[in-house]
Scaffold this motif. Structure first.
Motif, PDB file in Angstrom:
ATOM      1  N   PHE A 140     -10.570  -1.714 -12.785  1.00 18.67           N
ATOM      2  CA  PHE A 140     -10.273  -2.667 -11.705  1.00 18.67           C
ATOM      3  C   PHE A 140      -8.788  -2.699 -11.365  1.00 18.67           C
ATOM      4  O   PHE A 140      -8.425  -2.856 -10.201  1.00 18.67           O
ATOM      5  CB  PHE A 140     -10.740  -4.054 -12.112  1.00 18.67           C
ATOM      6  CG  PHE A 140     -10.838  -5.018 -10.965  1.00 18.67           C
ATOM      7  CD1 PHE A 140     -11.950  -5.019 -10.126  1.00 18.67           C
ATOM      8  CD2 PHE A 140      -9.826  -5.924 -10.703  1.00 18.67           C
ATOM      9  CE1 PHE A 140     -12.038  -5.899  -9.063  1.00 18.67           C
ATOM     10  CE2 PHE A 140      -9.912  -6.812  -9.645  1.00 18.67           C
ATOM     11  CZ  PHE A 140     -11.016  -6.801  -8.813  1.00 18.67           C
ATOM     12  N   PHE A 141      -7.944  -2.565 -12.368  1.00 22.84           N
ATOM     13  CA  PHE A 141      -6.494  -2.640 -12.143  1.00 22.84           C
ATOM     14  C   PHE A 141      -5.923  -1.219 -12.132  1.00 22.84           C
ATOM     15  O   PHE A 141      -5.925  -0.530 -13.161  1.00 22.84           O
ATOM     16  CB  PHE A 141      -5.824  -3.478 -13.229  1.00 22.84           C
ATOM     17  CG  PHE A 141      -6.375  -4.871 -13.330  1.00 22.84           C
ATOM     18  CD1 PHE A 141      -6.001  -5.852 -12.417  1.00 22.84           C
ATOM     19  CD2 PHE A 141      -7.276  -5.209 -14.326  1.00 22.84           C
ATOM     20  CE1 PHE A 141      -6.508  -7.140 -12.504  1.00 22.84           C
ATOM     21  CE2 PHE A 141      -7.787  -6.486 -14.423  1.00 22.84           C
ATOM     22  CZ  PHE A 141      -7.408  -7.457 -13.501  1.00 22.84           C
TER      23      PHE A 141
ATOM     24  N   ALA B 251      -3.185  -0.138 -14.649  1.00 25.25           N
ATOM     25  CA  ALA B 251      -3.581  -0.056 -16.062  1.00 25.25           C
ATOM     26  C   ALA B 251      -4.531   1.106 -16.324  1.00 25.25           C
ATOM     27  O   ALA B 251      -4.852   1.386 -17.487  1.00 25.25           O
ATOM     28  CB  ALA B 251      -4.254  -1.365 -16.486  1.00 25.25           C
ATOM     29  N   ASP B 252      -4.964   1.784 -15.267  1.00 25.00           N
ATOM     30  CA  ASP B 252      -5.977   2.826 -15.439  1.00 25.00           C
ATOM     31  C   ASP B 252      -5.467   3.974 -16.301  1.00 25.00           C
ATOM     32  O   ASP B 252      -6.143   4.401 -17.250  1.00 25.00           O
ATOM     33  CB  ASP B 252      -6.408   3.347 -14.064  1.00 25.00           C
ATOM     34  CG  ASP B 252      -7.611   4.283 -14.158  1.00 25.00           C
ATOM     35  OD1 ASP B 252      -8.287   4.262 -15.205  1.00 25.00           O
ATOM     36  OD2 ASP B 252      -7.870   5.024 -13.192  1.00 25.00           O
ATOM     37  N   ALA B 253      -4.290   4.469 -15.997  1.00 21.45           N
ATOM     38  CA  ALA B 253      -3.779   5.650 -16.713  1.00 21.45           C
ATOM     39  C   ALA B 253      -3.570   5.381 -18.207  1.00 21.45           C
ATOM     40  O   ALA B 253      -4.083   6.132 -19.042  1.00 21.45           O
ATOM     41  CB  ALA B 253      -2.488   6.142 -16.060  1.00 21.45           C
TER      42      ALA B 253
ATOM     43  N   VAL C  70     -18.295   1.495 -18.360  1.00 22.79           N
ATOM     44  CA  VAL C  70     -17.859   0.345 -17.566  1.00 22.79           C
ATOM     45  C   VAL C  70     -16.790   0.760 -16.559  1.00 22.79           C
ATOM     46  O   VAL C  70     -16.809   0.333 -15.402  1.00 22.79           O
ATOM     47  CB  VAL C  70     -17.340  -0.771 -18.490  1.00 22.79           C
ATOM     48  CG1 VAL C  70     -16.776  -1.928 -17.671  1.00 22.79           C
ATOM     49  CG2 VAL C  70     -18.452  -1.272 -19.404  1.00 22.79           C
ATOM     50  N   ARG C  71     -15.857   1.581 -16.983  1.00 25.15           N
ATOM     51  CA  ARG C  71     -14.795   2.027 -16.076  1.00 25.15           C
ATOM     52  C   ARG C  71     -15.371   2.789 -14.890  1.00 25.15           C
ATOM     53  O   ARG C  71     -14.983   2.552 -13.736  1.00 25.15           O
ATOM     54  CB  ARG C  71     -13.810   2.923 -16.825  1.00 25.15           C
ATOM     55  CG  ARG C  71     -12.735   3.550 -15.933  1.00 25.15           C
ATOM     56  CD  ARG C  71     -11.838   4.506 -16.707  1.00 25.15           C
ATOM     57  NE  ARG C  71     -10.900   5.154 -15.808  1.00 25.15           N
ATOM     58  CZ  ARG C  71     -11.158   6.267 -15.117  1.00 25.15           C
ATOM     59  NH1 ARG C  71     -12.354   6.846 -15.221  1.00 25.15           N
ATOM     60  NH2 ARG C  71     -10.240   6.793 -14.323  1.00 25.15           N
TER      61      ARG C  71
ATOM     62  N   PRO D  44     -10.629 -16.031  -7.430  1.00 26.73           N
ATOM     63  CA  PRO D  44      -9.818 -15.585  -8.577  1.00 26.73           C
ATOM     64  C   PRO D  44     -10.349 -14.280  -9.163  1.00 26.73           C
ATOM     65  O   PRO D  44     -11.557 -14.034  -9.197  1.00 26.73           O
ATOM     66  CB  PRO D  44      -9.953 -16.744  -9.574  1.00 26.73           C
ATOM     67  CG  PRO D  44     -10.300 -17.931  -8.746  1.00 26.73           C
ATOM     68  CD  PRO D  44     -11.124 -17.407  -7.606  1.00 26.73           C
ATOM     69  N   THR D  45      -9.428 -13.454  -9.641  1.00 30.19           N
ATOM     70  CA  THR D  45      -9.803 -12.154 -10.196  1.00 30.19           C
ATOM     71  C   THR D  45     -10.789 -12.268 -11.355  1.00 30.19           C
ATOM     72  O   THR D  45     -11.758 -11.496 -11.424  1.00 30.19           O
ATOM     73  CB  THR D  45      -8.544 -11.387 -10.632  1.00 30.19           C
ATOM     74  OG1 THR D  45      -7.703 -11.175  -9.492  1.00 30.19           O
ATOM     75  CG2 THR D  45      -8.922 -10.036 -11.231  1.00 30.19           C
ATOM     76  N   PRO D  46     -10.590 -13.199 -12.304  1.00 30.59           N
ATOM     77  CA  PRO D  46     -11.588 -13.303 -13.392  1.00 30.59           C
ATOM     78  C   PRO D  46     -12.989 -13.597 -12.890  1.00 30.59           C
ATOM     79  O   PRO D  46     -13.969 -13.079 -13.451  1.00 30.59           O
ATOM     80  CB  PRO D  46     -11.040 -14.458 -14.249  1.00 30.59           C
ATOM     81  CG  PRO D  46      -9.577 -14.480 -13.981  1.00 30.59           C
ATOM     82  CD  PRO D  46      -9.444 -14.093 -12.546  1.00 30.59           C
TER      83      PRO D  46
END
Length: 287
Positions: free
Chosen positions: A111-112, A115-117, A165-166, A187-189
């Motif tokens: 999602f972010f 943070a993926d790499a 999940v990714r 909100p993102t959560p």
């Protein structure tokens, strides 16, 4: 002429569809029998799983000892029942822990974008090691106990769930309803839980059954090697480890727990295959 209204038939639930498949039904029945035997072990076990009886050591299977006795005179049938408690408990706990870690890593990576790499590199690094070697290293570092075995195996199998999940999250985050939720200021959560996580439940459920089976095998392997659960606690792996010393004299010591592992793992695989076929849209069309 008045139109005749017919009530709409509700779509059958997942369990109802699963039991219609013969192989899945067989897996569910076997798994239910093993789980029931483990739960009722204190009631149906004829002897104590730890009480020694040297006079009855290496007693062949009979009416008194259904599965015979081991080198210390302990009833193999009783120890198998209590070992089932350990194996199923460890397997379920590993699935829960691996799911928590895998979901957090997978959602974060998928999602972010920033943070993926780094998270993906962490997942790849963890999967570069063979499962059993990484588990042995973690248990050796943490210490031999049931809790540490669960932690070690949970860490080992978490990357598998994280990648599932990714992959799903990368697709879901670009869908219109997710973009609309972002535009509305949700909100993102809330987006992650309500819109993303709910849509990756199906592949997680399938992977969970396979990880359950692998965790039972891994726990038995660690116990067989002497680096898993304490030898004082009956497990299928420790029973096989003891039985290999008496393979020619008393083959039943390792034959019955080995058969229990095979049957339990096979039942989980059958259930997992059924879930995969039902939950995968591409495969469900052919059913």
């Amino acid at each position: 002429m008045a139109a005749i209204s017919t009530p709409m038939q509700a779509e059958p639930g997942l369990l109802s569809r699963l039991v219609t498949r013969r192989t899945s039904l067989i897996g569910l029945v076997i798994l239910a029998i093993v789980a029931l035997a483990a739960i009722l072990a204190p009631l149906i076990a004829p002897y104590s799983p730890t009480k020694l009886s040297i006079a009855n050591r290496l007693h062949a299977p009979s009416m008194q000892f259904l599965f015979g006795t081991d080198d210390l005179g302990r009833d193999v049938f009783t120890r198998m029942l209590y070992a089932a408690q350990v194996s199923l408990s460890v397997g379920f706990a590993v699935v829960v822990l691996a799911s928590i870690i895998g979901i957090v890593l997978g959602l974060t990576s998928g999602f972010f974008r920033k943070a993926d790499a780094p998270v993906s590199r962490l997942i790849d690094a963890m999967m570069a090691f063979p499962d059993i070697l990484l588990a042995i290293a973690l248990v050796a570092a943490l210490g031999a106990s049931a809790t540490n075995v669960v932690i070690a195996l949970g860490i080992v199998y978490a990357p598998r769930l994280a990648r599932v999940v990714r992959a799903s999250t990368l697709v879901i985050r670009e869908l219109p309803y997710v973009e609309a939720a972002r535009a509305l200021g949700v909100p993102t959560p809330v987006i992650l839980v309500r819109h993303v996580l709910r849509n990756v439940t199906s592949p997680l459920l399938v992977q969970g059954t396979f990880i359950f089976a692998n965790a039972i095998l891994a726990e038995a392997g660690l116990s067989f090697l002497g680096v898993g659960i304490s030898p004082d606690i009956p497990t299928w792996g420790t029973m096989i480890s003891v039985g290999r010393q008496y393979m020619d004299q008393a083959p039943w010591i390792m034959m019955y727990p080995g058969g229990a592992i095979v049957i339990t793992v096979l039942s989980l695989q059958l259930v997992g295959d059924g879930l995969r076929d039902l939950l995968d849209p591409r495969l469900a069309k052919d059913i």
